[in-house]
Design an enzyme around this catalytic site. Structure first.
Site, mmCIF file in Angstrom:
data_model
loop_
_atom_site.group_PDB
_atom_site.id
_atom_site.type_symbol
_atom_site.label_atom_id
_atom_site.label_comp_id
_atom_site.label_asym_id
_atom_site.label_seq_id
_atom_site.Cartn_x
_atom_site.Cartn_y
_atom_site.Cartn_z
ATOM 1 N N ASN A 147 0.843 -1.091 -0.022
ATOM 2 C CA ASN A 147 0.006 -0.081 -0.102
ATOM 3 C C ASN A 147 0.818 1.349 0.027
ATOM 4 O OD1 ASN A 147 0.726 -0.455 2.503
ATOM 5 N ND2 ASN A 147 -0.846 0.612 3.531
ATOM 6 N N GLU A 245 4.942 -4.049 12.000
ATOM 7 C CA GLU A 245 3.792 -3.086 11.893
ATOM 8 C C GLU A 245 2.709 -3.633 11.259
ATOM 9 O OE1 GLU A 245 3.653 -0.487 13.211
ATOM 10 O OE2 GLU A 245 5.446 0.066 14.102
ATOM 11 N N CYS A 279 -2.881 1.690 6.597
ATOM 12 C CA CYS A 279 -3.144 1.217 8.104
ATOM 13 C C CYS A 279 -3.459 2.057 9.139
ATOM 14 C CB CYS A 279 -1.741 0.537 8.347
ATOM 15 S SG CYS A 279 -0.459 1.680 8.487
ATOM 16 N N GLN A 326 -8.611 -8.032 -3.218
ATOM 17 C CA GLN A 326 -8.941 -6.928 -2.114
ATOM 18 C C GLN A 326 -10.258 -6.340 -2.416
ATOM 19 O OE1 GLN A 326 -6.765 -6.155 0.416
ATOM 20 N NE2 GLN A 326 -8.543 -5.105 1.122
HETATM 21 P P1 NAD Z 1 0.562 -9.124 3.797
HETATM 22 O O1 NAD Z 1 0.679 -9.607 5.154
HETATM 23 O O2 NAD Z 1 -0.164 -9.945 2.881
HETATM 24 O O3 NAD Z 1 1.941 -8.982 3.050
HETATM 25 C C1 NAD Z 1 3.135 -8.358 3.420
HETATM 26 C C2 NAD Z 1 4.403 -8.860 2.899
HETATM 27 O O4 NAD Z 1 4.623 -10.007 3.559
HETATM 28 C C3 NAD Z 1 4.355 -9.223 1.524
HETATM 29 O O5 NAD Z 1 5.719 -8.730 1.069
HETATM 30 C C4 NAD Z 1 4.195 -10.602 1.201
HETATM 31 O O6 NAD Z 1 4.860 -10.981 0.275
HETATM 32 C C5 NAD Z 1 4.865 -10.778 2.495
HETATM 33 N N1 NAD Z 1 4.550 -12.347 2.896
HETATM 34 C C6 NAD Z 1 3.496 -12.971 2.887
HETATM 35 N N2 NAD Z 1 3.453 -14.498 3.338
HETATM 36 C C7 NAD Z 1 5.001 -14.371 3.916
HETATM 37 C C8 NAD Z 1 5.515 -15.223 4.706
HETATM 38 N N3 NAD Z 1 5.092 -16.516 4.658
HETATM 39 N N4 NAD Z 1 6.603 -15.195 4.987
HETATM 40 C C9 NAD Z 1 7.447 -14.019 4.762
HETATM 41 N N5 NAD Z 1 6.830 -12.780 4.267
HETATM 42 C C10 NAD Z 1 5.570 -12.912 3.821
HETATM 43 O O7 NAD Z 1 0.158 -7.791 3.837
HETATM 44 P P2 NAD Z 1 -0.366 -6.789 2.572
HETATM 45 O O8 NAD Z 1 -1.566 -7.419 1.968
HETATM 46 O O9 NAD Z 1 0.644 -6.722 1.381
HETATM 47 O O10 NAD Z 1 -0.714 -5.307 3.284
HETATM 48 C C11 NAD Z 1 -1.715 -5.129 3.812
HETATM 49 C C12 NAD Z 1 -1.638 -5.056 5.517
HETATM 50 O O11 NAD Z 1 -0.368 -4.398 5.895
HETATM 51 C C13 NAD Z 1 -2.817 -4.642 6.208
HETATM 52 O O12 NAD Z 1 -2.940 -5.375 7.152
HETATM 53 C C14 NAD Z 1 -2.226 -2.980 6.616
HETATM 54 O O13 NAD Z 1 -3.106 -2.757 7.759
HETATM 55 C C15 NAD Z 1 -0.970 -3.311 6.956
HETATM 56 N N6 NAD Z 1 -0.100 -2.241 6.860
HETATM 57 C C16 NAD Z 1 0.324 -1.883 7.990
HETATM 58 C C17 NAD Z 1 1.121 -0.822 8.265
HETATM 59 C C18 NAD Z 1 1.738 -0.103 9.671
HETATM 60 O O14 NAD Z 1 2.716 0.416 9.511
HETATM 61 N N7 NAD Z 1 1.212 -0.646 10.689
HETATM 62 C C19 NAD Z 1 1.374 -0.006 7.258
HETATM 63 C C20 NAD Z 1 0.916 -0.327 5.907
HETATM 64 C C21 NAD Z 1 0.199 -1.520 5.925
#
Ligand code: NAD
Length: 477
Positions: A147, A245, A279, A326
């Site tokens: 995002n 995060e 987020c 999504q």
């Molecule tokens: P996601 O957890 O699906 O993916 C995040 C990252 O993790 C991606 O690069 C993905 O390829 C990787 N990943 C997936 N499976 C994995 C595994 N088994 N091992 C290691 N890495 C793996 O999240 P998303 O859909 O990309 O992002 C959306 C989420 O991110 C929402 O929940 C949002 O709230 C959160 N977010 C949080 C913040 C914050 O700072 N708190 C900021 C932005 C987004």
């Protein structure tokens, strides 16, 4: 096909990942070489080999590289903003703003590299001196969500390099374009071979390989709660340092005494801009009785006036949802909320435009109560719900009635309630009369409860995660 960066070399593979424009799904932004386990392990080996030398590099070298990167990002913000809007779907001004933020972050950490901190203190033992210094952690794995395709990588990579760590960076597979541009900029800015590596690929392969490798000393992760929990459990056996995060269910409280126009601005901007895919988005609007009806109707009017469409069109306010999965999740949550008694006051329907994209009209759900799933689970789209409450006390209690704790806001003209909310909101970031989303780049970012784990990101607080404190005792003989 755009290659990956391993050990200072651009490396390609036979498999590619297509980067699809969510505003126009027939527009393929580019194709990126997809890493498997072998390439990921090579990247980790390169980062491990480069770590000892980079740990001893001087502040001037780190400053100069980060500064060159920051300058180039800022100079190219229009072009990189267009790439970002095209691959992720946020509207162009937001995308350019995100790129500028990434550039500022690099400049901030360029300066931090020169601000070497430490303490020299007297020992309690006569004749002994004590020095407290910070050292790099080693090899840092960086796993990013889709995002914020350039700002989140920037706010992890810049401090990692600033404090002398080497990096294996895995961007989200939906947005490899901005990540590739950033890798190219860092490479040309003079990062030594192996100090910064980028591998593109699925989380289940590339990410999991990183989690399973003991050569990775620390992982900075942003993404969903489910993946965050995996990062934590995979890292525990190594007692590896982690920073997570994750999601949010951020409340915006609107009190009877709020400035209505500003409250509507905060709600619409915080809940729906960037297609609600932040987020820190205000997904729960908690509104006291006397202002409730006026507020809801003003928000609905404002939503009706917003233009949904292609992220690159100058007149668009809200771009598309990032992908089909999504979009389906957003629609599911709207349906679930309605089945549990919520009223769909505005939006929620698919929007057709000239190009085929994932366009969804921002949805406002009213007559919701805290126990509904829409008020407990993160949707991560342009969907917000309104919860009607009696007074400030109930608003505070509902605001805190969530497993999440990232950001919370209040709109009020009362100093008493604003002060109380700042103190009692169980979150990492609290906003008074400003949207819950939208933060500065030079101060700490992060949450509490299930939203975050580990040290804060950004600003000088980033040193907590990216360094290890050493205490040295010296007796002069
Ligand atoms: P996601 O957890 O699906 O993916 C995040 C990252 O993790 C991606 O690069 C993905 O390829 C990787 N990943 C997936 N499976 C994995 C595994 N088994 N091992 C290691 N890495 C793996 O999240 P998303 O859909 O990309 O992002 C959306 C989420 O991110 C929402 O929940 C949002 O709230 C959160 N977010 C949080 C913040 C914050 O700072 N708190 C900021 C932005 C987004």
């Amino acid at each position: 096909m755009k290659p990956m960066l391993i050990g200072g070399e651009w490396v390609t593979t036979s498999h590619g990942i297509e980067n699809i424009n969510p505003s126009d799904i027939h527009d393929i932004v580019d194709v990126y070489a997809q890493a498997g386990r072998a390439e990921t392990q090579q990247a980790i080996a390169a980062a491990a080999a480069a770590a000892p030398k980079w740990a001893l590099s001087g502040p001037q070298e780190r400053h100069d590289i980060l500064h060159r990167a920051g300058d180039e990002i800022l100079a190219r913000k229009q072009e990189l903003g267009e790439l970002l809007a095209r691959e992720e779907g946020k509207v162009l001004p937001e995308a350019i703003g995100e790129v500028a933020r990434a550039g500022q972050i690099f400049l901030f950490f360029a300066a931090e590299a020169l601000r070497q901190r430490g303490d020299v203190v007297a020992s309690v033992r006569p004749g002994v001196g004590v020095e407290v210094t910070r050292e790099p952690v080693g090899v840092v794995g960086i796993i990013a969500p889709w995002n914020f395709p350039i700002a989140i990588p920037a706010w992890k990579i810049a401090p990692a390099l600033c404090y002398g760590n080497t990096v294996v960076f895995k961007p989200a597979e939906l947005v490899p374009g901005s990540a590739w541009a950033l890798a190219d900029i860092l490479h040309r800015a003079g990062v030594p071979a192996g100090v910064f590596n980028m591998v593109v690929g699925p989380g289940s392969v590339v990410g999991q390989t990183m989690l399973d490798d003991p050569r990775i000393d620390a992982i900075s992760f942003t993404g969903s709660q489910a993946t965050g929990a995996r990062v934590a459990s995979a890292s525990l056996p190594f007692l590896r340092k982690i920073q997570l995060e994750m999601g949010g269910k951020n409340p915006l409280v609107v009190l009877d005494d709020a400035d209505l126009d500003n409250a509507v601005f905060c709600a619409v901007n915080g809940a729906f801009f960037s297609t609600g895919q932040r987020c820190t988005a205000s997904s729960r609007l908690i509104v006291t009785e006397a202002i409730h009806d006026r507020f809801v109707s003003a928000v609905a009017d404002r939503l009706a006036a917003l233009r949904i469409g292609h992220a690159m069109n100058a007149e668009t306010d809200i771009g598309p949802v990032v992908d089909a999965t999504q979009l389906a999740q957003n629609q599911d949550y709207i349906a679930i909320a309605r089945s549990q008694g919520a009223h769909l006051r505005a939006g929620g329907d698919l929007v057709r435009r000239e190009t085929e994209g994932y366009f969804l009209a921002p949805a406002l759900l009213t007559e919701t109560v805290p126990d509904m799933r829409i008020n407990r689970e993160e949707v991560f789209g342009p969907v917000a719900s309104v919860i009607r409450v009696r007074d400030y006390e109930e608003a505070l209690s509902v605001a805190n009635d969530t497993e999440f704790g990232l950001s919370a806001g209040i709109c009020t003209t009362s100093l008493k309630y604003a002060s109380d909310f700042k103190r009692k909101a169980q979150v990492g970031m609290v906003m008074v009369n400003v949207p819950t989303a939208g933060v500065d780049y030079h101060v700490p970012f992060g949450g509490r409860k299930s939203s975050s784990y580990g040290a804060r990101e950004q600003g000088s607080y980033a040193a907590e995660f990216f360094t290890i404190v050493k205490t040295a005792y010296t007796a002069a003989y």
